[in-house]
Scaffold this active site. Structure first.
Site, PDB file in Angstrom:
ATOM      1  N   CYS A   2       0.853  -1.188   0.000  1.00 34.62           N
ATOM      2  CA  CYS A   2       0.000   0.000   0.000  1.00 34.62           C
ATOM      3  C   CYS A   2       0.885   1.232   0.000  1.00 34.62           C
ATOM      4  CB  CYS A   2      -0.900   0.018   1.240  1.00 34.62           C
ATOM      5  SG  CYS A   2      -1.941  -1.442   1.416  1.00 34.62           S
ATOM      6  N   ARG A  28       1.265   1.395  -6.045  1.00 30.25           N
ATOM      7  CA  ARG A  28       1.333   0.500  -4.891  1.00 30.25           C
ATOM      8  C   ARG A  28      -0.038  -0.024  -4.478  1.00 30.25           C
ATOM      9  NH1 ARG A  28       6.092   0.344  -1.988  1.00 30.25           N
ATOM     10  NH2 ARG A  28       4.947  -0.451  -0.201  1.00 30.25           N
ATOM     11  N   TRP A  75      -3.783  -1.709  -1.591  1.00 27.90           N
ATOM     12  CA  TRP A  75      -3.808  -2.987  -2.308  1.00 27.90           C
ATOM     13  C   TRP A  75      -4.230  -4.000  -1.258  1.00 27.90           C
ATOM     14  CZ3 TRP A  75      -2.144  -4.110  -7.460  1.00 27.90           C
ATOM     15  CH2 TRP A  75      -2.132  -5.450  -7.779  1.00 27.90           C
ATOM     16  N   ASN A  99       0.760  -0.072   6.108  1.00 31.47           N
ATOM     17  CA  ASN A  99       1.239  -0.926   5.022  1.00 31.47           C
ATOM     18  C   ASN A  99       1.876  -2.141   5.675  1.00 31.47           C
ATOM     19  OD1 ASN A  99       2.239  -1.982   2.605  1.00 31.47           O
ATOM     20  ND2 ASN A  99       4.104  -0.758   2.716  1.00 31.47           N
ATOM     21  N   GLY A 100       1.373  -3.341   5.343  1.00 29.03           N
ATOM     22  CA  GLY A 100       1.945  -4.543   5.926  1.00 29.03           C
ATOM     23  C   GLY A 100       0.878  -5.541   6.329  1.00 29.03           C
ATOM     24  N   GLU A 484      12.707 -21.689 -16.150  1.00 26.75           N
ATOM     25  CA  GLU A 484      12.456 -20.272 -15.912  1.00 26.75           C
ATOM     26  C   GLU A 484      13.729 -19.448 -16.093  1.00 26.75           C
ATOM     27  OE1 GLU A 484      10.648 -16.616 -14.798  1.00 26.75           O
ATOM     28  OE2 GLU A 484       9.937 -18.466 -15.725  1.00 26.75           O
ATOM     29  N   LYS A 488      14.139 -16.375 -18.742  1.00 25.33           N
ATOM     30  CA  LYS A 488      14.534 -15.019 -18.361  1.00 25.33           C
ATOM     31  C   LYS A 488      15.707 -14.542 -19.202  1.00 25.33           C
ATOM     32  CE  LYS A 488      11.600 -13.739 -15.546  1.00 25.33           C
ATOM     33  NZ  LYS A 488      10.693 -14.438 -16.457  1.00 25.33           N
ATOM     34  N   GLU A 491      14.639 -13.881 -22.958  1.00 26.70           N
ATOM     35  CA  GLU A 491      13.681 -12.818 -23.253  1.00 26.70           C
ATOM     36  C   GLU A 491      14.239 -11.423 -23.021  1.00 26.70           C
ATOM     37  OE1 GLU A 491      10.051 -13.260 -21.022  1.00 26.70           O
ATOM     38  OE2 GLU A 491      11.079 -13.549 -19.126  1.00 26.70           O
ATOM     39  N   HIS A 507      20.044 -37.470 -23.954  1.00 26.68           N
ATOM     40  CA  HIS A 507      19.134 -37.829 -25.039  1.00 26.68           C
ATOM     41  C   HIS A 507      19.088 -36.747 -26.109  1.00 26.68           C
ATOM     42  CE1 HIS A 507      17.443 -41.387 -22.948  1.00 26.68           C
ATOM     43  NE2 HIS A 507      17.789 -40.685 -21.876  1.00 26.68           N
ATOM     44  N   LYS A 606       3.561  -7.051 -21.948  1.00 25.83           N
ATOM     45  CA  LYS A 606       3.307  -7.485 -20.568  1.00 25.83           C
ATOM     46  C   LYS A 606       2.107  -8.414 -20.496  1.00 25.83           C
ATOM     47  CE  LYS A 606       4.232  -7.582 -16.226  1.00 25.83           C
ATOM     48  NZ  LYS A 606       5.403  -8.374 -15.832  1.00 25.83           N
TER      49      LYS A 606
END
Length: 611
Positions: A2, A28, A75, A99-100, A484, A488, A491, A507, A606
């Site tokens: 937040c 945020r 948020w 916030n938290g 992954e 990264k 891309e 193989h 995105k």
């Protein structure tokens, strides 16, 4: 995650300063927003659901006038988005923004109710307001009341408190991963969760440290540590330009988002993991226990990085709930006539909640009767609206195209789902869930430790930046981490990279290995660790270069690796989160050394909203 802003000054500028700060922090959180200002000696609170513009519209019609105030953009991590759950929250003469996460909020709330407190929201934040009000009514100063109240909290917090009876000051406090910045000059005092919020008004700022309590007023900044001792914190001179300010001082958004992962994971776990009770609260989602026990299977669908999160989630579900789970590419799922009916659960995973392939895969499974649970980051997105249930990751806005914090937050969310299914199916006891929660809550701290390897990984990257191809190998969840890591690198650096199950190396991919092919080996200490060592030895025997991601204390890996990046140890499958961090950092360094645009790589978007 937040945004918080506080202002106390000699002029009645509170509304203007706070709204300007909240605009800079709207990334945020945009579930709701609110402001509290001391107007003619009384607190006036204005809140609105939705984006900040809704609050601004309310204030245009009836502005607030005062020289002290606090504001918040939310948020939601506890309590659904609503005007009642929006900050600031009040109790007595006190208003608070936060916030938290308060992990022990249930126990504190029950105690407050027994002592006569009444609550008007579903948030953990309102509990803090009542705790401070209770201390104030007992005769404590505002600073003492905040210290005594926060001493009862478990979790993370950055709070700002405004009190009708102390109109000339704000009190702020911080602990855990929630940031809090304070500043004071001759004209005013300021508090914010991020530097950009108050940068137009001051460039000398003090970041609070864990346990700090600060009193802020015009020309006054006093700070006490956790023990109540007065301390001096040296201010920082902020020399950011406007673009740097938007990125929070980081060079690029991707770098900022990599560093935000401890907070993103912690917020995603939030108050959903009930350690004392050995239970998981999926934001009030209630599955029929009989249906869960007869569950035939779980289908997880996603694309790109989200699909990698699905692969790890499938492992978690099979391990904890002992039910078959598959992770499928959304783009393939609906075209293969999947076997799914009302005894199946489908879990679409998407950062944006708008990925067309994943949305269509969800609709295919739902059309055949499957129950759906979405794992998404964007509130009110298409997937969030279409599923039967939604569990939000609380990563916050992710601007970099290459997903980092949303990926690790998705894994954390899927672990919560797996634990809940295991509990309902009877494959996990409450003691086992309690132990798993303790392990899960370790992850943000271990990620933070791993981020300390930033420069070390950068030096390794500089030695391999000219390589034209990379191979990534791993077993178990280490295989998914390898997938992954390769994604990264390709891309954002445009280097060809492939991820493989290490057992597949002989193989086919082994034919590619020579002294010009760096091979990244994910060597988590699983039951296949000895086999991973053997695979790495095979690479070395063919003149290949091995870059190993290994656990701290692992000395065996040195015999088969040219480079070793050591991370804190944690059990599988949570090791996937910690071991992914060095590969994000490695890809970032390679890309920046090559001069590519890591935030907006060529040809990528995105959110992919076409097939």
């Amino acid at each position: 995650m937040c945004g918080i802003v506080g202002y106390v000054g000699r002029r009645e500028l509170a509304q203007d300063v706070i709204l300007d700060g909240l605009r800079r922090l709207e990334y945020r959180g945009y579930d709701s927003a609110g402001i509290a200002v001391l107007e003619d000696g009384k607190l006036r609170v204005v809140r609105a659901i939705g984006k900040l513009r809704n609050l601004e519209s309310s204030l245009r019609d009836l502005p607030v006038h005062g020289a002290a105030g606090i504001g918040h953009t939310r948020w939601a991590t506890h309590g659904q988005p609503s005007e009642e759950n929006a900050h600031p929250h009040r109790a007595g003469s006190v208003a608070i923004i936060h916030n938290g996460i308060v992990e022990n909020y249930r126990k504190l709330r029950d105690g407050l109710r027994e002592r006569g407190s009444e609550f008007s929201s579903d948030t953990d934040t309102e509990i803090i307001a009542h705790l401070i009000d209770e201390q104030r009514r007992a005769g404590c100063s505002l600073v003492e009341a905040v210290r005594n109240a926060t001493g009862q909290l478990e979790g993370s917090y950055a709070i700002v408190v405004l009190d009708e009876t102390e109109p000339g000051e704000l009190v702020a406090a911080k602990d855990g991963g929630s940031p809090c910045i304070v500043s004071a000059n001759e004209e005013a005092g300021f508090v914010a969760s991020d530097i950009p919020a108050i940068l137009p008004h001051t460039r000398r700022m003090v970041p609070l440290e864990d346990g700090d309590v600060a009193r802020v007023a015009p020309d006054t900044l006093e700070i006490w540590d956790r023990a109540g001792a007065r301390i001096e914190r040296q201010p920082r001179d902020i020399k950011w330009d406007p673009v740097q300010a938007e990125r929070g001082g980081y060079d690029r958004f991707m770098q900022k988002e990599i560093y935000e992962q401890p907070r993103a994971i912690s917020d995603t776990i939030g108050t959903r993991a009930l350690e004392d009770e050995g239970d998981i609260d999926l934001d009030g989602i209630e599955f029929d226990p009989d249906w869960v026990r007869r569950l035939k299977g779980v289908h997880l669908v996603g694309m790109g990085t989200a699909r990698h999160a699905c692969l790890i989630g499938a492992t978690m579900i099979e391990q904890h709930a002992r039910v078959p789970a598959i992770a499928d590419l959304s783009s393939e799922y609906r075209y293969r006539d999947p076997v799914v009916d009302s005894d199946y659960l489908v879990i679409p995973v998407s950062q944006s909640g708008e990925t067309t392939d994943t949305l269509q895969a969800l609709r295919e499974a739902a059309g055949r009767g499957a129950l759906s649970l979405g794992i998404v980051n964007a509130p009110d997105s298409s997937i969030a609206r279409d599923v039967d249930h939604v569990l939000y990751t609380h990563a916050g806005l992710e601007i970099g195209v290459a997903s980092t914090k949303c990926f690790t937050a998705q894994i954390a969310a899927l672990d919560l789902v797996a634990l809940k299914l295991g509990l309902l199916r009877g494959t996990l006891t409450r003691e086992q869930v309690r132990a798993a929660i303790i392990e899960l809550r370790r992850v943000p701290r271990l990620v933070e430790q791993t981020l300390g390897l930033w420069d070390e990984i950068g030096e390794i990257a500089s030695r391999y930046v000219h390589a034209g191809n990379f191979l990534f190998l791993g077993r178990g969840v280490g295989c998914t981490v390898a997938l992954e890591g390769a994604l990264k690198l390709k891309e954002i650096s445009y280097i060809h990279a492939e991820g493989y199950a290490a057992g597949e190396m002989k193989h086919g991919p082994i034919a590619l290995i020579d002294e010009n092919m760096p091979v990244v080996v994910v060597a988590n200490r699983s039951n296949t660790y000895s086999k991973v060592l053997a695979n790495a030895a095979e690479v070395r025997a063919r003149q290949g270069v091995v870059i190993a991601i290994a656990e701290q204390g692992d000395e065996e890996i040195d015999s088969v690796a040219n480079e070793v990046i050591r991370v804190p140890a944690i059990s599988d499958p949570l090791s996937s989160i910690v071991m992914s961090i060095p590969l994000q950092i490695f890809a970032y360094h390679i890309a920046t050394l090559k001069g590519t645009d890591v935030d907006q790589p060529r040809n990528l978007a995105k959110s992919v909203t076409v097939e």
